[in-house]
Scaffold this motif. Structure first.
Motif, PDB file in Angstrom:
ATOM      1  N   ASN A  50       0.819  -1.216   0.000  1.00  0.00           N
ATOM      2  CA  ASN A  50       0.000   0.000   0.000  1.00  0.00           C
ATOM      3  C   ASN A  50       0.846   1.256   0.000  1.00  0.00           C
ATOM      4  O   ASN A  50       2.041   1.222   0.292  1.00  0.00           O
ATOM      5  N   SER A  51       0.180   2.390  -0.294  1.00  0.00           N
ATOM      6  CA  SER A  51       0.782   3.698  -0.041  1.00  0.00           C
ATOM      7  C   SER A  51      -0.287   4.620   0.536  1.00  0.00           C
ATOM      8  O   SER A  51      -0.515   5.730   0.060  1.00  0.00           O
ATOM      9  N   LYS A  54       1.720   6.961   3.544  1.00  0.00           N
ATOM     10  CA  LYS A  54       3.153   7.172   3.303  1.00  0.00           C
ATOM     11  C   LYS A  54       3.369   8.648   2.941  1.00  0.00           C
ATOM     12  O   LYS A  54       3.095   9.056   1.825  1.00  0.00           O
ATOM     13  N   TYR A  59       7.738  10.227  -0.677  1.00  0.00           N
ATOM     14  CA  TYR A  59       7.740   8.868  -0.112  1.00  0.00           C
ATOM     15  C   TYR A  59       6.505   8.103  -0.590  1.00  0.00           C
ATOM     16  O   TYR A  59       6.576   6.904  -0.871  1.00  0.00           O
ATOM     17  N   HIS A  60       5.386   8.814  -0.701  1.00  0.00           N
ATOM     18  CA  HIS A  60       4.170   8.204  -1.258  1.00  0.00           C
ATOM     19  C   HIS A  60       4.448   7.674  -2.662  1.00  0.00           C
ATOM     20  O   HIS A  60       4.112   6.541  -2.987  1.00  0.00           O
ATOM     21  N   ARG A  61       5.081   8.511  -3.494  1.00  0.00           N
ATOM     22  CA  ARG A  61       5.339   8.121  -4.884  1.00  0.00           C
ATOM     23  C   ARG A  61       6.290   6.919  -4.951  1.00  0.00           C
ATOM     24  O   ARG A  61       6.142   6.043  -5.804  1.00  0.00           O
ATOM     25  N   ASN A  63       6.467   4.519  -2.792  1.00  0.00           N
ATOM     26  CA  ASN A  63       5.668   3.340  -2.435  1.00  0.00           C
ATOM     27  C   ASN A  63       4.707   2.938  -3.554  1.00  0.00           C
ATOM     28  O   ASN A  63       4.474   1.748  -3.773  1.00  0.00           O
ATOM     29  N   VAL A  64       4.163   3.928  -4.278  1.00  0.00           N
ATOM     30  CA  VAL A  64       3.310   3.614  -5.435  1.00  0.00           C
ATOM     31  C   VAL A  64       4.139   2.868  -6.488  1.00  0.00           C
ATOM     32  O   VAL A  64       3.686   1.870  -7.063  1.00  0.00           O
ATOM     33  N   TYR A 113      -3.937   8.349  -6.644  1.00  0.00           N
ATOM     34  CA  TYR A 113      -3.975   7.017  -6.031  1.00  0.00           C
ATOM     35  C   TYR A 113      -5.397   6.468  -6.117  1.00  0.00           C
ATOM     36  O   TYR A 113      -6.363   7.229  -6.097  1.00  0.00           O
ATOM     37  N   ASP A 145      -4.392  -1.716  -3.608  1.00  0.00           N
ATOM     38  CA  ASP A 145      -3.664  -2.346  -2.501  1.00  0.00           C
ATOM     39  C   ASP A 145      -3.708  -3.876  -2.616  1.00  0.00           C
ATOM     40  O   ASP A 145      -4.476  -4.447  -3.388  1.00  0.00           O
ATOM     41  N   SER A 334       9.145   0.068   5.185  1.00  0.00           N
ATOM     42  CA  SER A 334       8.155  -0.370   4.190  1.00  0.00           C
ATOM     43  C   SER A 334       8.738  -1.462   3.303  1.00  0.00           C
ATOM     44  O   SER A 334       8.567  -1.450   2.081  1.00  0.00           O
ATOM     45  N   THR A 337       6.236  -3.427   0.824  1.00  0.00           N
ATOM     46  CA  THR A 337       5.781  -2.653  -0.334  1.00  0.00           C
ATOM     47  C   THR A 337       6.942  -2.296  -1.254  1.00  0.00           C
ATOM     48  O   THR A 337       6.817  -2.323  -2.476  1.00  0.00           O
TER      49      THR A 337
END
Length: 369
Positions: A50-51, A54, A59-61, A63-64, A113, A145, A334, A337
């Motif tokens: 998942n993100s 995050k 950091y979100h990107r 994890n994506v 997302y 997810d 993480s 992920t």
């Protein structure tokens, strides 16, 4: 004396992905673990792909991109049985909890997302065993997810690296010391003697900081314990990851349910010894029974405290170990992920000399004063 292009130390989910990617890139790889591959953090992780929480956006990107790399990996390995996509569901307590969830879904959707609210009726059709409290009219659905059978994927990655790409896997072989000259590591010493490798990659999770003291390198990674309980097979089927107030649950690879939650993690840490694990697991079971009919009447068949790595600033560490030209480190909270992505990017860097701009914010030298 054996001679390798790359030695990967630590065969959890991050290390196993790195072994597979470096071997696939054509390197002669030694994969080495102090114990059994996957027996550490990876086997005691909730393993949610998942993100969803995050932050910040960089950091979100990352994890994506990690989620996307897992889809590539699942295709590459064929039907590996370890990847389970299908999304995750979440609802919150009325008030602050609900406001936070709404704001988060809106922010994530704005970033592109897969985050939306669906009716409780649609959520109940997806997971008929779930029971929602009266105030919940809509449920957050994060459609991209998934969850991972991490130990299963580790076995699959190491097997493919060995059989298809010639990697050598050594279990129960702790690295005791390194032989270094100047800014290069020239050999690693185990109980069986010395091994020479052109490059070294350290993927030892929560042991990172202590392990790198062997190299007099400072990469601050703390330890974050968490409790998980595994149940006997439930009376109703669950297909997805579910986050409800006070409990998160998902299917377990063995056919039961996997249960956990943050406030019980804190109790497990403050209690210290594992003597009260049955009481803490009973709390998880009782909470699971409130939200999922299939969790009533099941037994806890295993409860375990896993220790997860936590970099000092909370963010992934990926790159050259400060002070060394031919040694790298990966450490992240993480790992599930990000494992497939980090393995691929670090392989490009070590084997092909191709440095990824995506890793620029996450280099270890940010900790060097």
């Amino acid at each position: 004396m054996s001679h390798y292009d790359v030695a990967v130390i630590g065969l959890g989910i991050v290390g196993a992905n790195a072994v597979y990617a470096t071997a696939r890139a054509g390197a002669r790889v030694l994969a080495i673990d102090a114990g059994l591959p996957g027996a550490g953090t990876s086997g005691t992780s909730f393993a949610w792909l998942n993100s969803v929480r995050k932050e910040p956006e960089a950091y979100h990107r990352l994890n994506v991109a990690g989620m996307s790399a897992h889809r590539d990996l699942a295709r590459d390995l064929g039907d590996d049985g370890a990847h389970h996509f299908g999304g995750s569901l979440e609802w919150a307590d009325a008030g602050d909890g609900e406001r936070e969830l709404r704001a988060r879904v809106e922010r994530l959707a704005g970033w592109g997302y897969a985050a939306e609210f669906i009716s409780r009726e649609r959520a109940a059709a997806m997971e008929p065993g779930l029971e929602f409290p009266g105030h919940v009219r809509e449920v957050a659905f994060f459609g991209a997810d998934g969850w991972l059978d991490a130990p299963g994927l580790i076995r699959r990655l190491l097997s493919a690296a060995a059989s298809k790409h010639g990697a050598e896997v050594r279990e129960r072989a702790p690295v005791r010391s390194f032989r270094a000259r100047g800014d290069r590591i020239e050999g690693l010493v185990t109980d069986g003697g010395e091994t020479v490798a052109e490059s070294v990659l350290v993927c030892v999770g929560p042991a990172t900081q202590a392990f790198l003291e062997l190299l007099r390198a400072m990469v601050p990674v703390g330890r974050a314990p968490g409790l998980l309980a595994v149940t006997s097979p439930p009376g109703a089927k669950l297909d997805r990851v579910v986050h409800a107030p006070g409990i998160h649950l998902r299917p377990d690879a063995g056919g039961g349910l996997l249960l956990g939650t943050e406030d019980v993690d804190k109790l497990a840490v403050s209690a210290g010894a594992s003597a009260n694990l049955p009481e803490l697991a009973a709390i998880l079971l009782e909470r699971a029974g409130r939200v999922f009919s299939g969790a009533r009447g099941v037994k806890v068949v295993d409860s375990r405290i896993g220790v997860r790595p936590m970099p000092a600033d909370g963010h992934t560490i990926a790159g050259r170990i400060p002070g060394y030209a031919n040694a790298w480190v990966l450490a992240t909270h993480s790992g599930v992920t990000l494992g497939a992505l980090l393995g691929r990017l670090i392989a490009d860097e070590i084997v092909r000399g191709a440095s990824s701009p995506m890793l620029a914010p996450f280099r270890p030298d940010r900790f060097v004063a």
